[in-house]
Design an enzyme around this catalytic site. Structure first.
Site, PDB file in Angstrom:
ATOM      1  N   LYS A 142       0.106  -1.346  -0.086  1.00  0.00           N
ATOM      2  CA  LYS A 142      -0.403   0.391  -0.021  1.00  0.00           C
ATOM      3  C   LYS A 142       0.410   1.654  -0.155  1.00  0.00           C
ATOM      4  O   LYS A 142       2.209   1.505   0.155  1.00  0.00           O
ATOM      5  CB  LYS A 142      -0.790  -0.072   1.153  1.00  0.00           C
ATOM      6  CG  LYS A 142      -0.211   0.149   2.667  1.00  0.00           C
ATOM      7  CD  LYS A 142      -1.183  -0.696   3.400  1.00  0.00           C
ATOM      8  CE  LYS A 142      -0.166  -0.465   5.858  1.00  0.00           C
ATOM      9  NZ  LYS A 142      -1.258  -0.749   6.560  1.00  0.00           N
ATOM     10  N   ARG A 151     -11.484  -0.295  13.552  1.00  0.00           N
ATOM     11  CA  ARG A 151     -11.670   0.740  12.423  1.00  0.00           C
ATOM     12  C   ARG A 151     -12.919  -0.019  11.131  1.00  0.00           C
ATOM     13  O   ARG A 151     -13.665   0.480  11.839  1.00  0.00           O
ATOM     14  CB  ARG A 151     -10.410   1.010  11.712  1.00  0.00           C
ATOM     15  CG  ARG A 151      -9.164   1.510  12.713  1.00  0.00           C
ATOM     16  CD  ARG A 151      -7.491   2.217  11.954  1.00  0.00           C
ATOM     17  NE  ARG A 151      -7.504   1.319  11.433  1.00  0.00           N
ATOM     18  CZ  ARG A 151      -6.207   0.627  10.636  1.00  0.00           C
ATOM     19  NH1 ARG A 151      -5.697   1.718  11.009  1.00  0.00           N
ATOM     20  NH2 ARG A 151      -6.012  -0.207  10.086  1.00  0.00           N
ATOM     21  N   HIS A 189      -7.580  -7.510  11.261  1.00  0.00           N
ATOM     22  CA  HIS A 189      -5.950  -6.727  11.876  1.00  0.00           C
ATOM     23  C   HIS A 189      -5.845  -6.324  13.171  1.00  0.00           C
ATOM     24  O   HIS A 189      -6.664  -6.120  13.231  1.00  0.00           O
ATOM     25  CB  HIS A 189      -6.064  -5.519  10.710  1.00  0.00           C
ATOM     26  CG  HIS A 189      -5.250  -4.906  10.568  1.00  0.00           C
ATOM     27  ND1 HIS A 189      -3.783  -4.882  10.627  1.00  0.00           N
ATOM     28  CD2 HIS A 189      -4.994  -3.122  10.546  1.00  0.00           C
ATOM     29  CE1 HIS A 189      -2.730  -4.552  10.055  1.00  0.00           C
ATOM     30  NE2 HIS A 189      -3.510  -3.497  10.163  1.00  0.00           N
ATOM     31  N   ARG A 201       0.849 -11.275   6.672  1.00  0.00           N
ATOM     32  CA  ARG A 201       0.697 -10.012   5.831  1.00  0.00           C
ATOM     33  C   ARG A 201       1.190  -8.279   5.773  1.00  0.00           C
ATOM     34  O   ARG A 201       1.165  -7.743   6.547  1.00  0.00           O
ATOM     35  CB  ARG A 201      -0.443  -9.431   5.821  1.00  0.00           C
ATOM     36  CG  ARG A 201      -2.200  -9.817   5.262  1.00  0.00           C
ATOM     37  CD  ARG A 201      -3.245  -9.261   5.107  1.00  0.00           C
ATOM     38  NE  ARG A 201      -3.386  -9.003   6.321  1.00  0.00           N
ATOM     39  CZ  ARG A 201      -4.648  -8.096   7.311  1.00  0.00           C
ATOM     40  NH1 ARG A 201      -5.071  -9.936   7.630  1.00  0.00           N
ATOM     41  NH2 ARG A 201      -4.024  -8.327   8.781  1.00  0.00           N
ATOM     42  N   TYR A 260      18.210  30.752   8.256  1.00  0.00           N
ATOM     43  CA  TYR A 260      17.487  31.772   9.220  1.00  0.00           C
ATOM     44  C   TYR A 260      17.427  31.422  10.722  1.00  0.00           C
ATOM     45  O   TYR A 260      17.487  30.109  11.414  1.00  0.00           O
ATOM     46  CB  TYR A 260      16.523  30.943   8.285  1.00  0.00           C
ATOM     47  CG  TYR A 260      15.967  31.170   6.472  1.00  0.00           C
ATOM     48  CD1 TYR A 260      16.010  32.585   6.552  1.00  0.00           C
ATOM     49  CD2 TYR A 260      15.040  29.923   6.651  1.00  0.00           C
ATOM     50  CE1 TYR A 260      15.646  32.132   4.879  1.00  0.00           C
ATOM     51  CE2 TYR A 260      14.752  30.163   5.402  1.00  0.00           C
ATOM     52  CZ  TYR A 260      15.373  30.757   4.843  1.00  0.00           C
ATOM     53  OH  TYR A 260      14.843  30.674   3.295  1.00  0.00           O
ATOM     54  N   CYS A 297      15.873  23.720   6.131  1.00  0.00           N
ATOM     55  CA  CYS A 297      15.141  24.952   5.090  1.00  0.00           C
ATOM     56  C   CYS A 297      14.029  23.892   3.694  1.00  0.00           C
ATOM     57  O   CYS A 297      14.324  22.897   4.055  1.00  0.00           O
ATOM     58  CB  CYS A 297      15.569  25.897   4.036  1.00  0.00           C
ATOM     59  SG  CYS A 297      16.853  26.549   5.582  1.00  0.00           S
ATOM     60  N   ASP A 322      14.328  24.073   0.917  1.00  0.00           N
ATOM     61  CA  ASP A 322      15.045  23.507  -0.156  1.00  0.00           C
ATOM     62  C   ASP A 322      16.565  22.251   0.572  1.00  0.00           C
ATOM     63  O   ASP A 322      17.390  21.823  -0.796  1.00  0.00           O
ATOM     64  CB  ASP A 322      15.130  23.303  -1.035  1.00  0.00           C
ATOM     65  CG  ASP A 322      14.017  24.601  -1.576  1.00  0.00           C
ATOM     66  OD1 ASP A 322      12.886  23.591  -1.633  1.00  0.00           O
ATOM     67  OD2 ASP A 322      14.184  26.030  -1.884  1.00  0.00           O
TER      68      ASP A 322
END
Ligand SMILES: *Cc1c(COP(=O)(O)O)cnc(C)c1O
Length: 384
Positions: free
Chosen positions: A44, A142, A174, A230, A273, A320, A322
């Site tokens: 998934k 769930r 699950h 699983r 910064y 930052c 980038d």
């Protein structure tokens, strides 16, 4: 070469390298624990961000038998990519158009009557039998079917099976606390699961197989393996229970970036910064072109290190969008522009996704889901 159409393409600035040999290794470790149970590799969310198609292929080649996804769309994409093994999906709103999934022979996990009706409508429209599994709620609360809703769902399922509209494949559930293997809730869920199986049989519906265990249970609770386990996170080489063991798993993802600039910073100068970090003495820093837009959480600032030039180099100042900066001290190692910094990886001494998880008070699952956007994903090894 003048006039050549070939250009020298450098390694990407930021890269998530996925080692498919590690995926195969981890599947073999899981197989040792699974005994007679089959393995469904859970891919998934694009294979926990490792590449669903590549991981599924590598895991199947290493002995996994089936593939699991969340949505029908994820499952259909795997089939379209040529995966022929059984593929199960288990989380779809009841207004999903299940026709593409039925046409692609995807096994659809349903957990409510409305979902089953919708799958049946798609099967009728196509004139093709749908394969259905039922997800039951044994205590996670769930999306499984609750015990009170189960008989009604079984009545409809029985009719559809009799009519030839649906093939009933599996009953599954699950676990809520598999990462605490000794917790009594695991035993409670097992008992409830057995009751669901018995109820299905009373309604004349015998599942072809039943399954319950995720990675944590597959590695620690052989009594919960049933017909199939699983695993997800363990396939990717990260421990579902790091407090207990790494289980000999090998992390498949290496998150790395190339040094963009090495520069001198004089004592008293601030870096990045807000000048959160001020050089206490003259030093050398390396600028790494990876930031929070690439999946390096800003909250990691000042609390991490990268593997660069044969040693750990502390991250300094703010992360930052980038870029980030690490301190090289006197740079005796001679780190240069273009060198590769490992943000997290799988080799000893390198930072580990688990380390980021602990620093950030989260789990390794979330860390490997981080790299994105400009990050180029590359696969190594395996049968592609
Ligand atoms: C995600 C998921 C798994 C795999 O869980 P891991 O903890 O990653 O092994 C198994 N079953 C279901 C239903 C899931 O949603």
């Amino acid at each position: 070469m003048a006039g050549s159409v070939f250009v020298n393409i450098p390694d990407p600035q930021v890269e998530a390298l996925v080692d498919l040999a590690a995926i195969a290794h981890n599947v073999r470790i899981l197989a040792e624990h699974a005994g007679d149970a089959a393995i469904m590799v859970v891919v998934k969310a694009d294979g926990y961000n490792h590449g669903a198609v590549e991981v599924a292929r590598a895991a199947l080649a290493a002995g996994a038998r089936e593939v699991g996804t969340t949505t029908a769309a994820e499952a259909v994409a795997l089939r379209a990519a040529g995966i022929e093994a059984p593929i199960l999906c288990w989380l779809n709103t009841s207004d999903t158009d299940f026709a593409p999934a039925v046409a692609a022979d995807i096994e659809i996990g349903v957990s409510a009557r409305a979902q089953l009706e919708s799958v049946a409508a798609a099967a009728r429209k196509l004139g093709r039998r749908a394969t259905v599994s039922v997800k039951v709620d044994t205590g996670l609360n769930r999306n499984g079917v609750l015990p009170a809703e189960f008989p009604d769902l079984l009545d409809l399922l029985h009719d559809l099976v009799t009519e030839g509209i649906v093939r009933f494949r599996a009953l599954f559930s699950h676990l809520a606390l598999a990462d605490e293997p000794d917790h009594p809730v695991n035993n409670m869920q097992r008992e409830r699961f057995l009751e669901f199986i018995a109820t299905a049989k009373e309604h004349g519906l015998e599942p072809e197989l039943v399954h319950l265990a995720n990675s944590a249970a597959a590695l620690t609770r052989p009594d919960l393996a049933f017909d199939m386990v699983r695993p997800g996170i363990a396939v990717y080489g990260l421990s579902p229970i790091p407090e207990i063991s790494d289980f000999g798993l090998r992390p498949a993802m290496t998150f790395r970036a190339r040094v963009l600039r090495v520069k001198h910073v004089a004592a008293g100068e601030g870096v990045s910064y807000g000048h959160q970090w001020i050089a206490e003495h003259d030093t050398t820093v390396a600028l790494i072109p990876a930031g929070y837009a690439d999946g390096v959480p800003r909250t990691l600032g000042g609390r991490f290190s990268v593997w660069l030039g044969g040693a750990r180099r502390p991250g300094i100042g703010r992360i930052c969008m980038d870029q980030l900066v690490v301190d090289l001290g006197d740079n005796a190692a001679g780190v240069r522009e273009g060198d590769t910094a490992i943000l997290f990886g799988g080799e000893p001494d390198q930072p580990h996704a688990q380390e980021w998880a602990e620093t950030l008070d989260t789990i390794n699952y979330e860390i490997v889901c981080g790299p994105r956007g400009r990050v180029r994903r590359t696969h190594l090894g395996g049968d592609r």
